[in-house]
Design a protein around this motif. Structure first.
Motif, PDB file in Angstrom:
ATOM      1  N   GLY A 120     -16.853   5.096   0.045  1.00  0.00           N
ATOM      2  CA  GLY A 120     -15.731   5.848  -0.519  1.00  0.00           C
ATOM      3  C   GLY A 120     -14.641   4.993  -1.121  1.00  0.00           C
ATOM      4  N   ILE A 121     -14.897   3.707  -1.311  1.00  0.00           N
ATOM      5  CA  ILE A 121     -13.883   2.796  -1.854  1.00  0.00           C
ATOM      6  C   ILE A 121     -14.103   2.608  -3.355  1.00  0.00           C
ATOM      7  CG2 ILE A 121     -12.962   0.446  -1.782  1.00  0.00           C
ATOM      8  CD1 ILE A 121     -13.543   0.339   1.135  1.00  0.00           C
ATOM      9  N   ILE A 144      -6.733   0.009  -5.563  1.00  0.00           N
ATOM     10  CA  ILE A 144      -7.932   0.222  -4.752  1.00  0.00           C
ATOM     11  C   ILE A 144      -7.685   1.431  -3.853  1.00  0.00           C
ATOM     12  CG2 ILE A 144      -9.429  -0.731  -2.957  1.00  0.00           C
ATOM     13  CD1 ILE A 144      -8.973  -3.467  -4.111  1.00  0.00           C
ATOM     14  N   VAL A 145      -8.637   2.343  -3.842  1.00  0.00           N
ATOM     15  CA  VAL A 145      -8.534   3.580  -3.063  1.00  0.00           C
ATOM     16  C   VAL A 145      -9.550   3.536  -1.930  1.00  0.00           C
ATOM     17  CG1 VAL A 145      -8.747   6.095  -3.145  1.00  0.00           C
ATOM     18  CG2 VAL A 145      -7.774   4.851  -5.095  1.00  0.00           C
ATOM     19  N   LYS A 146      -9.080   3.815  -0.694  1.00  0.00           N
ATOM     20  CA  LYS A 146      -9.962   3.756   0.477  1.00  0.00           C
ATOM     21  C   LYS A 146      -9.694   4.946   1.403  1.00  0.00           C
ATOM     22  CE  LYS A 146      -9.492  -1.326   0.825  1.00  0.00           C
ATOM     23  NZ  LYS A 146      -9.093  -2.418   1.764  1.00  0.00           N
ATOM     24  N   PRO A 147     -10.737   5.566   1.940  1.00  0.00           N
ATOM     25  CA  PRO A 147     -10.511   6.495   3.057  1.00  0.00           C
ATOM     26  C   PRO A 147      -9.868   5.732   4.212  1.00  0.00           C
ATOM     27  CG  PRO A 147     -12.743   6.697   2.183  1.00  0.00           C
ATOM     28  CD  PRO A 147     -12.156   5.471   1.562  1.00  0.00           C
ATOM     29  N   ALA A 148      -8.919   6.353   4.892  1.00  0.00           N
ATOM     30  CA  ALA A 148      -8.122   5.619   5.886  1.00  0.00           C
ATOM     31  C   ALA A 148      -8.918   5.176   7.097  1.00  0.00           C
ATOM     32  CB  ALA A 148      -6.942   6.479   6.338  1.00  0.00           C
ATOM     33  N   VAL A 192      -5.819   8.960   2.736  1.00  0.00           N
ATOM     34  CA  VAL A 192      -6.363   7.896   1.895  1.00  0.00           C
ATOM     35  C   VAL A 192      -5.302   6.821   1.726  1.00  0.00           C
ATOM     36  CG1 VAL A 192      -7.062   7.350  -0.476  1.00  0.00           C
ATOM     37  CG2 VAL A 192      -8.021   9.348   0.679  1.00  0.00           C
ATOM     38  N   ILE A 193      -5.745   5.581   1.757  1.00  0.00           N
ATOM     39  CA  ILE A 193      -4.822   4.467   1.550  1.00  0.00           C
ATOM     40  C   ILE A 193      -5.059   3.899   0.147  1.00  0.00           C
ATOM     41  CG2 ILE A 193      -6.369   2.757   2.623  1.00  0.00           C
ATOM     42  CD1 ILE A 193      -3.769   1.471   3.780  1.00  0.00           C
ATOM     43  N   TRP A 218       0.824  -1.202   0.000  1.00  0.00           N
ATOM     44  CA  TRP A 218       0.000   0.000   0.000  1.00  0.00           C
ATOM     45  C   TRP A 218       0.859   1.253   0.000  1.00  0.00           C
ATOM     46  CZ3 TRP A 218       1.734  -1.986   4.545  1.00  0.00           C
ATOM     47  CH2 TRP A 218       2.109  -1.089   5.540  1.00  0.00           C
ATOM     48  N   ALA A 219       0.198   2.382  -0.283  1.00  0.00           N
ATOM     49  CA  ALA A 219       0.807   3.707  -0.160  1.00  0.00           C
ATOM     50  C   ALA A 219      -0.232   4.626   0.469  1.00  0.00           C
ATOM     51  CB  ALA A 219       1.232   4.232  -1.529  1.00  0.00           C
ATOM     52  N   VAL A 220       0.245   5.751   0.995  1.00  0.00           N
ATOM     53  CA  VAL A 220      -0.633   6.699   1.685  1.00  0.00           C
ATOM     54  C   VAL A 220      -0.623   8.030   0.939  1.00  0.00           C
ATOM     55  CG1 VAL A 220      -1.050   7.979   3.826  1.00  0.00           C
ATOM     56  CG2 VAL A 220      -0.219   5.609   3.914  1.00  0.00           C
ATOM     57  N   ALA A 221      -1.806   8.617   0.781  1.00  0.00           N
ATOM     58  CA  ALA A 221      -1.928   9.955   0.194  1.00  0.00           C
ATOM     59  C   ALA A 221      -2.603  10.871   1.208  1.00  0.00           C
ATOM     60  CB  ALA A 221      -2.746   9.899  -1.086  1.00  0.00           C
TER      61      ALA A 221
END
Length: 383
Positions: free
Chosen positions: A192-193, A181-185, A216-217, A156-159
């Motif tokens: 929101g995914i 895949i984008v998810k609110p942390a 966001v993860i 994963w990465a964090v934004a």
């Protein structure tokens, strides 16, 4: 004498309605011969209410009408007990609360907010303690802790919204590669995914996710994937696993619709399409159970939690996806093969909370001293 049990639900969360469903399910299955059930509903504006009307799901279909007939309440310490007080009435019969069963999903409930509030009031409560609740809600911290203990998680990465720019956007794509895949942390219930297959979809996914969380993860998407869930019941003194389910999805990811509106029903996670027990080899079943117990301990969980897994069938790899410290429907259906009814599961949660309170009562949190009695200096800052 019956235990005065407050069931707390609702809250200012996108999972507000699911909390109502889960709480009413639980109240319907609590043993009324052992507990006086005190529903405590927290509206989206943070006002609290208490009434027997809050036990009927039909009343929530016209929420404005329901709340117009109720008076807001507060929970107030009074001597060595905590009571329910109506704000608009000076004279009413106070109700004492002995223990709280929080059934609040997501923000301002499952994330440690309510646990900290109850701990400050001196009210014992079921489920994970403050630290475990905070960790479980934050997907970034959770993954960092799991990986530190050698528990497999997808890369994963964090934004962060405040610092995110085109350079980081390109770096994440190079690091992880599409699809992503984008998810609110710190959100749940698949809100929101999104799955992003190209740069344009990733930009739109990030834009939407940042509406729900400033962090966001972004995870590597598994293209040949199955999803399994396993619940864990217990605390640091001992825990056991439930049976394992395979959760079926209609979309590329398990959506809010799949979880709560599957088959045209609205019965919490019970309505989702699933295979119970999952068709697994003995080796796979044991691996999931052991990873569930290790994750439960690593993330400081207690009570009943649900741990979600991703299986990459193409590479034959199993990953821990996340923990739900207050799962939808409290995952009672996963214990049916162990002949544990919903009522019995609730009894065990309450027993665990009372045992923790007895341990807590033996701990020292302050000294009987008064430093200020002999203090002779002023309050001027030292240079």
């Amino acid at each position: 004498m019956k235990l005065q049990l407050g069931v707390m639900f609702g809250g200012a969360s996108v999972e507000h309605e699911i909390s109502i469903l889960s709480a009413i399910q639980a109240m319907d299955h609590l043993d009324s011969s052992r507990y006086d059930i005190l529903p405590i509903y927290i509206a989206k504006d943070h006002q609290m209410y208490h009434s027997e009307q809050l036990r009927n799901v039909e009343n929530f279909k016209d929420l404005d009408r329901l709340l117009k007939g109720l008076s807001p309440i507060s929970l107030c310490p009074k001597g060595n007990r905590v009571v329910i007080q109506e704000k608009a009435r000076w004279f009413h019969k106070e109700k004492t609360i002995d223990l709280v069963l929080p059934i609040m999903h997501g923000t301002y409930g499952e994330d440690g907010t309510v646990q900290g509030y109850l701990r400050m009031l001196g009210l014992p409560f079921c489920g994970s303690e403050l630290l475990g609740a905070c960790i479980g809600q934050d997907k970034i911290v959770m993954k960092q802790l799991l990986r530190s203990q050698g528990i497999p998680v997808v890369d994963w990465a964090v934004a962060e919204e405040s610092t995110f720019d085109d350079k980081q956007f390109d770096s994440i794509i190079a690091q992880l590669s599409l699809p992503l895949i984008v998810k609110p942390a710190a959100l749940g219930s698949s809100v929101g995914i999104h799955v992003a297959k190209n740069k344009e979809e990733l930009q739109e996914a990030l834009k939407d996710a940042f509406q729900y969380d400033r962090r966001v993860i972004i995870e590597q998407a598994l293209t040949n994937m199955k999803e399994y869930n396993c619940a864990v019941l217990g605390d640091e003194e001992g825990a056991s696993t439930s049976c394992i389910e395979e959760v079926l999805k209609q979309d590329e990811i398990l959506s809010y619709h799949d979880k709560y509106e599957g088959n045209g029903k609205s019965k919490g996670m019970v309505s989702a399409s699933r295979i119970i027990p999952a068709a697994l080899s003995e080796a796979m079943r044991e691996e999931i159970e052991q990873l569930a117990l290790r994750s439960f301990a690593c993330l400081q969980a207690s009570g009943v939690v649900r741990i979600d897994f991703l299986y990459d069938a193409g590479n034959d790899k199993l990953y821990v996806n996340e923990i739900n410290t207050i799962p939808g429907s409290l995952s009672f259906y996963l214990f049916s093969d162990q002949q544990i009814s919903f009522s019995q599961l609730l009894d065990r949660l309450i027993a665990l909370a009372l045992r923790r309170q007895r341990r807590h009562a033996r701990m020292i949190f302050s000294y009987q001293t008064n430093v200020l009695a002999s203090f002779q200096g002023g309050t001027k800052l030292m240079k």
